[in-house]
Design an enzyme around this catalytic site. Structure first.
Site, PDB file in Angstrom:
ATOM      1  N   LYS A 253      51.807 -45.111 -16.832  1.00 14.41           N
ATOM      2  CA  LYS A 253      51.317 -45.002 -15.467  1.00 14.41           C
ATOM      3  C   LYS A 253      49.969 -45.704 -15.305  1.00 14.41           C
ATOM      4  O   LYS A 253      49.151 -45.342 -14.466  1.00 14.41           O
ATOM      5  CB  LYS A 253      51.237 -43.520 -15.069  1.00 14.41           C
ATOM      6  CG  LYS A 253      52.581 -42.804 -15.226  1.00 14.41           C
ATOM      7  CD  LYS A 253      52.573 -41.395 -14.672  1.00 14.41           C
ATOM      8  CE  LYS A 253      53.956 -40.767 -14.811  1.00 14.41           C
ATOM      9  NZ  LYS A 253      54.057 -39.439 -14.166  1.00 14.41           N
TER      10      LYS A 253
ATOM     11  N   LYS B 200      40.898 -34.902 -13.668  1.00 18.61           N
ATOM     12  CA  LYS B 200      41.969 -34.570 -14.607  1.00 18.61           C
ATOM     13  C   LYS B 200      42.118 -35.704 -15.616  1.00 18.61           C
ATOM     14  O   LYS B 200      42.182 -36.855 -15.195  1.00 18.61           O
ATOM     15  CB  LYS B 200      43.276 -34.372 -13.840  1.00 18.61           C
ATOM     16  CG  LYS B 200      44.472 -33.977 -14.689  1.00 18.61           C
ATOM     17  CD  LYS B 200      45.720 -33.828 -13.831  1.00 18.61           C
ATOM     18  CE  LYS B 200      46.920 -33.429 -14.683  1.00 18.61           C
ATOM     19  NZ  LYS B 200      48.160 -33.326 -13.890  1.00 18.61           N
TER      20      LYS B 200
ATOM     21  N   LYS C  53      42.126 -39.042 -11.515  1.00 14.74           N
ATOM     22  CA  LYS C  53      43.191 -38.664 -12.452  1.00 14.74           C
ATOM     23  C   LYS C  53      43.400 -39.844 -13.397  1.00 14.74           C
ATOM     24  O   LYS C  53      43.782 -40.935 -12.983  1.00 14.74           O
ATOM     25  CB  LYS C  53      44.485 -38.342 -11.716  1.00 14.74           C
ATOM     26  CG  LYS C  53      45.618 -37.915 -12.645  1.00 14.74           C
ATOM     27  CD  LYS C  53      46.854 -37.539 -11.850  1.00 14.74           C
ATOM     28  CE  LYS C  53      47.992 -37.096 -12.755  1.00 14.74           C
ATOM     29  NZ  LYS C  53      49.190 -36.708 -11.976  1.00 14.74           N
TER      30      LYS C  53
ATOM     31  N   TYR D 260      46.193 -23.040 -17.766  1.00 13.26           N
ATOM     32  CA  TYR D 260      47.341 -22.223 -18.141  1.00 13.26           C
ATOM     33  C   TYR D 260      46.897 -20.911 -18.778  1.00 13.26           C
ATOM     34  O   TYR D 260      47.708 -20.003 -18.957  1.00 13.26           O
ATOM     35  CB  TYR D 260      48.251 -23.012 -19.093  1.00 13.26           C
ATOM     36  CG  TYR D 260      48.748 -24.286 -18.458  1.00 13.26           C
ATOM     37  CD1 TYR D 260      49.812 -24.274 -17.558  1.00 13.26           C
ATOM     38  CD2 TYR D 260      48.129 -25.512 -18.714  1.00 13.26           C
ATOM     39  CE1 TYR D 260      50.245 -25.442 -16.939  1.00 13.26           C
ATOM     40  CE2 TYR D 260      48.546 -26.683 -18.106  1.00 13.26           C
ATOM     41  CZ  TYR D 260      49.606 -26.638 -17.218  1.00 13.26           C
ATOM     42  OH  TYR D 260      50.025 -27.789 -16.592  1.00 13.26           O
TER      43      TYR D 260
ATOM     44  N   GLU E 230      36.574 -43.720  -6.193  1.00 10.30           N
ATOM     45  CA  GLU E 230      37.803 -43.023  -5.800  1.00 10.30           C
ATOM     46  C   GLU E 230      37.488 -41.734  -5.030  1.00 10.30           C
ATOM     47  O   GLU E 230      38.100 -41.446  -4.000  1.00 10.30           O
ATOM     48  CB  GLU E 230      38.634 -42.688  -7.045  1.00 10.30           C
ATOM     49  CG  GLU E 230      39.302 -43.879  -7.712  1.00 10.30           C
ATOM     50  CD  GLU E 230      40.608 -44.265  -7.014  1.00 10.30           C
ATOM     51  OE1 GLU E 230      40.885 -43.758  -5.912  1.00 10.30           O
ATOM     52  OE2 GLU E 230      41.343 -45.090  -7.592  1.00 10.30           O
TER      53      GLU E 230
END
Length: 337
Positions: A230, A261, A206, A326, A246
């Site tokens: 972040k 993402k 991410k 979406y 990761e």
């Protein structure tokens, strides 16, 4: 052996366009396919009954109270979409520095899970495991006096959150926080509590992306972040090898599936992960991607249906087994026509 190691007759004996001439032959050699089985529908749930709030930065996307969410879930299941991903809109009064609402057994997400599983037991329910909807500061974890996100203290809360989701009936818990070691801690806790069938979808790669803005508006965390970032826990967009590290760690800790993402700017990561690990690999067509496609389409600059289907085929071609989008409901309808 590469593609070009095999002998192939030169032009005009080989005419690549021959196979492209007719629809039937294009279909026969089509390498990537998109079906409703490839879709996961992310939804925003809010408190109350009969409540519906449009997300201004995401035209066509609506926050729904649980009763209306269940009605939408019936529709999505009938269209053949296998799963929904829940994102709660936490009232400001329920937010705190310690994010205690995240693991409230009667919290909004937990109640939504129970309602969905009661109504539609065969529909997959995925829950977001992260603290940003529940913190007053908008970060995905607990912070110290300098604002730095504390890893191990955050993991302790994430574990409690994930277990509460499993207890409510979630099929898949999806840690999206990017804390170190949280997959192993969640897996250990789920096993200890007897939730041996609860799957973990790890947001393993991410990135600290600028494409998340509309999502943060939708869940109400953008204003809490107050210009913060972040970068200290989400991945640097410049890095690729790090993503493999990761993913490998999360799989070793017990993840069943992995997520990349955002989507379109990171197709190279999807391909590298799929080639390297061969595990169920998912990608998130995030809010910013959706908003761009929607805005361009509403302005008449793009054919919405055509570009959405093309973008999703791009994810499949890159190696994704499924896509959070979406557009899931629209796409399922289009594919059924």
């Amino acid at each position: 052996m590469s593609l070009y190691d095999t002998a192939r007759a030169a032009y005009p004996l080989t005419r690549m366009r021959r196979m492209r001439r007719d629809a039937f032959s294009r279909r026969l050699m089509r390498e990537s396919h998109l079906t409703p089985d490839d879709l996961i529908w992310p939804v925003f749930v809010l408190e109350g009954s009969g409540q519906r709030e449009p997300v201004v930065s995401m035209p066509g996307v609506t926050r729904l109270s649980i009763d209306l969410l269940v009605a939408q879930a019936r529709e999505i299941a009938a269209l053949g979409v296998p799963a929904m991903a829940l994102f709660p809109v936490t009232p400001p009064s329920a937010k705190s520095e310690d994010a205690a609402e995240a693991f409230n057994p009667d919290g909004l997400a937990q109640r939504a899970v129970r309602a969905l599983k009661d109504a539609l037991p065969d529909l997959g329910v995925i829950t977001d495991v992260a603290l940003d909807p529940f913190t007053t500061h908008g970060q995905d974890g607990l912070i110290d006096e300098t604002g730095y996100v504390l890893n191990d203290a955050t993991v302790d809360v994430l574990v409690r959150q994930a277990v509460s989701h499993a207890q409510a009936g979630a099929d898949i818990v999806a840690p999206s926080d990017m804390m170190d070691g949280r997959i192993g801690a969640v897996r250990t806790a789920l096993e200890a509590e007897g939730h041996i069938h609860t799957r973990i979808l790890a947001y393993s790669a991410k990135y600290a992306s600028s494409f998340y803005g509309p999502f943060r508006d939708a869940v109400g965390s953008a204003t809490n972040l107050k210009g913060g970032n972040k970068y200290s826990y989400q991945m640097d967009p410049a890095n690729s090898n790090e993503a493999l590290h990761e993913v490998g760690l999360d799989l070793a800790e017990g993840a069943d599936m992995v997520m990349i993402k955002p989507g379109m700017p990171y197709l190279d990561i999807v391909r590298r992960v799929k080639d390297q690990f061969g595990v169920p690999t998912f990608v998130y067509q995030v809010s910013g991607e959706y908003a761009m496609l929607k805005a361009a389409s509403q302005n008449g600059w793009l054919d919405e249906r055509a570009v959405v289907l093309e973008s999703l085929l791009g994810f499949k071609r890159a190696g994704a087994d499924g896509v959070l989008t979406y557009y899931a409901r629209d796409v399922a309808r289009w594919l059924g026509e």
